[in-house]
Motif scaffolding. Structure first.
Motif, PDB file in Angstrom:
ATOM      1  N   PHE A 157      44.211 -24.526  -6.916  1.00  0.00           N
ATOM      2  CA  PHE A 157      43.936 -23.420  -7.835  1.00  0.00           C
ATOM      3  C   PHE A 157      42.442 -23.360  -8.173  1.00  0.00           C
ATOM      4  O   PHE A 157      42.020 -22.493  -8.926  1.00  0.00           O
ATOM      5  CB  PHE A 157      44.708 -23.602  -9.143  1.00  0.00           C
ATOM      6  CG  PHE A 157      46.200 -23.395  -9.044  1.00  0.00           C
ATOM      7  CD1 PHE A 157      46.793 -22.273  -9.601  1.00  0.00           C
ATOM      8  CD2 PHE A 157      47.011 -24.325  -8.422  1.00  0.00           C
ATOM      9  CE1 PHE A 157      48.167 -22.086  -9.543  1.00  0.00           C
ATOM     10  CE2 PHE A 157      48.386 -24.152  -8.356  1.00  0.00           C
ATOM     11  CZ  PHE A 157      48.968 -23.020  -8.917  1.00  0.00           C
ATOM     12  N   SER A 158      41.660 -24.302  -7.656  1.00  0.00           N
ATOM     13  CA  SER A 158      40.248 -24.435  -8.033  1.00  0.00           C
ATOM     14  C   SER A 158      39.378 -23.465  -7.250  1.00  0.00           C
ATOM     15  O   SER A 158      39.442 -23.418  -6.014  1.00  0.00           O
ATOM     16  CB  SER A 158      39.762 -25.862  -7.765  1.00  0.00           C
ATOM     17  OG  SER A 158      40.475 -26.804  -8.528  1.00  0.00           O
ATOM     18  N   THR A 159      38.537 -22.737  -7.961  1.00  0.00           N
ATOM     19  CA  THR A 159      37.585 -21.844  -7.304  1.00  0.00           C
ATOM     20  C   THR A 159      36.297 -22.569  -6.915  1.00  0.00           C
ATOM     21  O   THR A 159      35.416 -21.974  -6.299  1.00  0.00           O
ATOM     22  CB  THR A 159      37.242 -20.659  -8.227  1.00  0.00           C
ATOM     23  OG1 THR A 159      36.744 -21.167  -9.463  1.00  0.00           O
ATOM     24  CG2 THR A 159      38.473 -19.799  -8.485  1.00  0.00           C
ATOM     25  N   ASN A 160      36.205 -23.857  -7.268  1.00  0.00           N
ATOM     26  CA  ASN A 160      35.018 -24.651  -6.923  1.00  0.00           C
ATOM     27  C   ASN A 160      35.422 -25.911  -6.148  1.00  0.00           C
ATOM     28  O   ASN A 160      34.862 -26.994  -6.362  1.00  0.00           O
ATOM     29  CB  ASN A 160      34.244 -25.026  -8.187  1.00  0.00           C
ATOM     30  CG  ASN A 160      35.039 -25.906  -9.137  1.00  0.00           C
ATOM     31  OD1 ASN A 160      36.275 -25.944  -9.097  1.00  0.00           O
ATOM     32  ND2 ASN A 160      34.359 -26.635  -9.998  1.00  0.00           N
ATOM     33  N   PHE A 161      36.382 -25.779  -5.247  1.00  0.00           N
ATOM     34  CA  PHE A 161      36.800 -26.931  -4.431  1.00  0.00           C
ATOM     35  C   PHE A 161      35.573 -27.474  -3.685  1.00  0.00           C
ATOM     36  O   PHE A 161      34.755 -26.708  -3.168  1.00  0.00           O
ATOM     37  CB  PHE A 161      37.891 -26.506  -3.447  1.00  0.00           C
ATOM     38  CG  PHE A 161      38.640 -27.658  -2.855  1.00  0.00           C
ATOM     39  CD1 PHE A 161      39.751 -28.182  -3.491  1.00  0.00           C
ATOM     40  CD2 PHE A 161      38.233 -28.227  -1.658  1.00  0.00           C
ATOM     41  CE1 PHE A 161      40.440 -29.264  -2.953  1.00  0.00           C
ATOM     42  CE2 PHE A 161      38.911 -29.302  -1.106  1.00  0.00           C
ATOM     43  CZ  PHE A 161      40.031 -29.821  -1.756  1.00  0.00           C
ATOM     44  N   PRO A 162      35.426 -28.799  -3.607  1.00  0.00           N
ATOM     45  CA  PRO A 162      34.184 -29.367  -3.082  1.00  0.00           C
ATOM     46  C   PRO A 162      33.970 -29.127  -1.588  1.00  0.00           C
ATOM     47  O   PRO A 162      34.903 -29.157  -0.786  1.00  0.00           O
ATOM     48  CB  PRO A 162      34.335 -30.863  -3.379  1.00  0.00           C
ATOM     49  CG  PRO A 162      35.791 -31.098  -3.541  1.00  0.00           C
ATOM     50  CD  PRO A 162      36.342 -29.830  -4.111  1.00  0.00           C
ATOM     51  N   ARG A 163      32.713 -28.850  -1.238  1.00  0.00           N
ATOM     52  CA  ARG A 163      32.200 -28.814   0.139  1.00  0.00           C
ATOM     53  C   ARG A 163      32.790 -27.687   0.990  1.00  0.00           C
ATOM     54  O   ARG A 163      32.903 -27.813   2.210  1.00  0.00           O
ATOM     55  CB  ARG A 163      32.405 -30.156   0.847  1.00  0.00           C
ATOM     56  CG  ARG A 163      31.428 -31.230   0.435  1.00  0.00           C
ATOM     57  CD  ARG A 163      30.058 -31.025   1.053  1.00  0.00           C
ATOM     58  NE  ARG A 163      30.050 -31.212   2.489  1.00  0.00           N
ATOM     59  CZ  ARG A 163      29.135 -30.728   3.300  1.00  0.00           C
ATOM     60  NH1 ARG A 163      28.148 -29.983   2.828  1.00  0.00           N
ATOM     61  NH2 ARG A 163      29.168 -30.956   4.591  1.00  0.00           N
ATOM     62  N   THR A 164      33.140 -26.552   0.369  1.00  0.00           N
ATOM     63  CA  THR A 164      33.623 -25.416   1.165  1.00  0.00           C
ATOM     64  C   THR A 164      32.477 -24.592   1.743  1.00  0.00           C
ATOM     65  O   THR A 164      32.681 -23.814   2.672  1.00  0.00           O
ATOM     66  CB  THR A 164      34.536 -24.487   0.336  1.00  0.00           C
ATOM     67  OG1 THR A 164      33.803 -24.006  -0.790  1.00  0.00           O
ATOM     68  CG2 THR A 164      35.781 -25.226  -0.126  1.00  0.00           C
ATOM     69  N   SER A 165      31.267 -24.739   1.198  1.00  0.00           N
ATOM     70  CA  SER A 165      30.115 -24.038   1.753  1.00  0.00           C
ATOM     71  C   SER A 165      29.944 -24.435   3.216  1.00  0.00           C
ATOM     72  O   SER A 165      29.937 -25.622   3.550  1.00  0.00           O
ATOM     73  CB  SER A 165      28.861 -24.399   0.956  1.00  0.00           C
ATOM     74  OG  SER A 165      27.735 -23.785   1.512  1.00  0.00           O
ATOM     75  N   GLY A 166      29.844 -23.438   4.084  1.00  0.00           N
ATOM     76  CA  GLY A 166      29.764 -23.715   5.520  1.00  0.00           C
ATOM     77  C   GLY A 166      31.107 -23.832   6.195  1.00  0.00           C
ATOM     78  O   GLY A 166      31.188 -23.941   7.420  1.00  0.00           O
ATOM     79  N   GLY A 167      32.180 -23.826   5.421  1.00  0.00           N
ATOM     80  CA  GLY A 167      33.520 -23.919   5.981  1.00  0.00           C
ATOM     81  C   GLY A 167      34.004 -22.599   6.555  1.00  0.00           C
ATOM     82  O   GLY A 167      33.378 -21.547   6.384  1.00  0.00           O
TER      83      GLY A 167
END
Length: 271
Positions: A157-167
């Motif tokens: 439910f988290s909109t800031n799940f870690p390390r999704t940038s670049g995913g």
């Protein structure tokens, strides 16, 4: 209560490992284990039996001081024989998370955790939280046969799940929850890459596998999204009907691309 959620067989010894949840204070054979006693109201457990199931060789609790830890997934490292588990916790003091890829609890009711134990279950070698500021629950874990990297999948439910940038999908899709897939190094000291996986409604990853030749990741689960990503060209390109469809998705090994997805379902509920 004692509930088994997953089972694996050690590739070298043939011993049988099971994991799950217990609220028993007298779970069998925890003496000598990595965590000998229950820490909160309910803890996860890992148990090891001989291949004929005539002996419990060792068990251990696994959890912090809050109400609930549950292990949903289990894998044995093919080279080291170490035991990797993933699930969810509401404890801010989960054992051995210090030094992990995410040492602090992210927030919300639950965080995903990933933990690594020695094969005899007498040591927790490393743990890590994995989550953002809301619920994060892992359902599946696999180890890449070549790199040894650890892949975990579930829902968030988290909109800031870690390390999704670049995913492959860097932003939360919307709705109540998105599926996620995350890749960690074998020591659990780094989150190498994560990705959301979902449309504008509810998406949940439940199963995960690595292709033995290509190294691509395959994820399956449940969705209520009629706009699940990359289904065009798939085996079933359109949503089958309410209240949910199954989905299957294929990602590259670095989790930077969704290569193909497909719905799988008729006009009723499909998981």
């Amino acid at each position: 209560w004692d509930r088994v959620e997953a089972l694996a067989i050690h590739p070298k010894t043939g011993e049988v490992y099971v994991v799950g949840f217990t609220d028993s204070i007298d779970f069998p054979k925890t003496a000598g284990g990595a965590q000998v006693s229950r820490s909160g109201n309910g803890d996860a457990f890992v148990a090891r039996l001989n291949s004929s199931l005539t002996q419990i060789l060792q068990s251990t609790y696994l959890g912090g001081s809050k109400n609930e830890e549950n292990i949903k997934a289990l894998a044995i490292h093919p080279k080291t024989g170490e035991v990797y588990v993933a699930g969810y916790t509401d404890s801010t003091d989960f054992p051995r998370a210090s030094g992990g890829a995410q040492k602090d609890y992210g927030g919300g009711k639950y965080d995903t955790f990933v933990a690594r134990l020695n094969s005899s279950l007498t040591q927790i070698l490393q743990s890590t939280y994995l989550g953002g500021n809301d619920w994060d629950v892992a359902y599946a874990l696999v180890i890449h046969p070549t790199t040894g990297n650890v892949y975990v999948a579930g829902y968030t439910f988290s909109t800031n799940f870690p390390r999704t940038s670049g995913g492959a999908q860097k932003d939360y899709g919307g709705g109540e929850q998105d599926a996620f897939v995350a890749m960690l190094n074998s020591n659990l000291t780094q989150i190498l890459q994560s990705t959301y996986l979902g449309g504008s409604k509810e998406d949940r990853a439940i199963a995960l596998a690595i292709h033995p030749k290509t190294g691509e990741g395959y994820v399956a689960g449940r969705t209520t999204s009629t706009d699940f990503p990359r289904t065009t060209g798939g085996a079933q390109g359109r949503y089958g009907g309410d209240p949910s469809d199954a989905f299957v998705a294929r990602l590259n090994s670095s989790l930077t691309q969704i290569l193909q997805s497909t719905y799988l379902g008729g006009n009723g509920a499909d998981w």
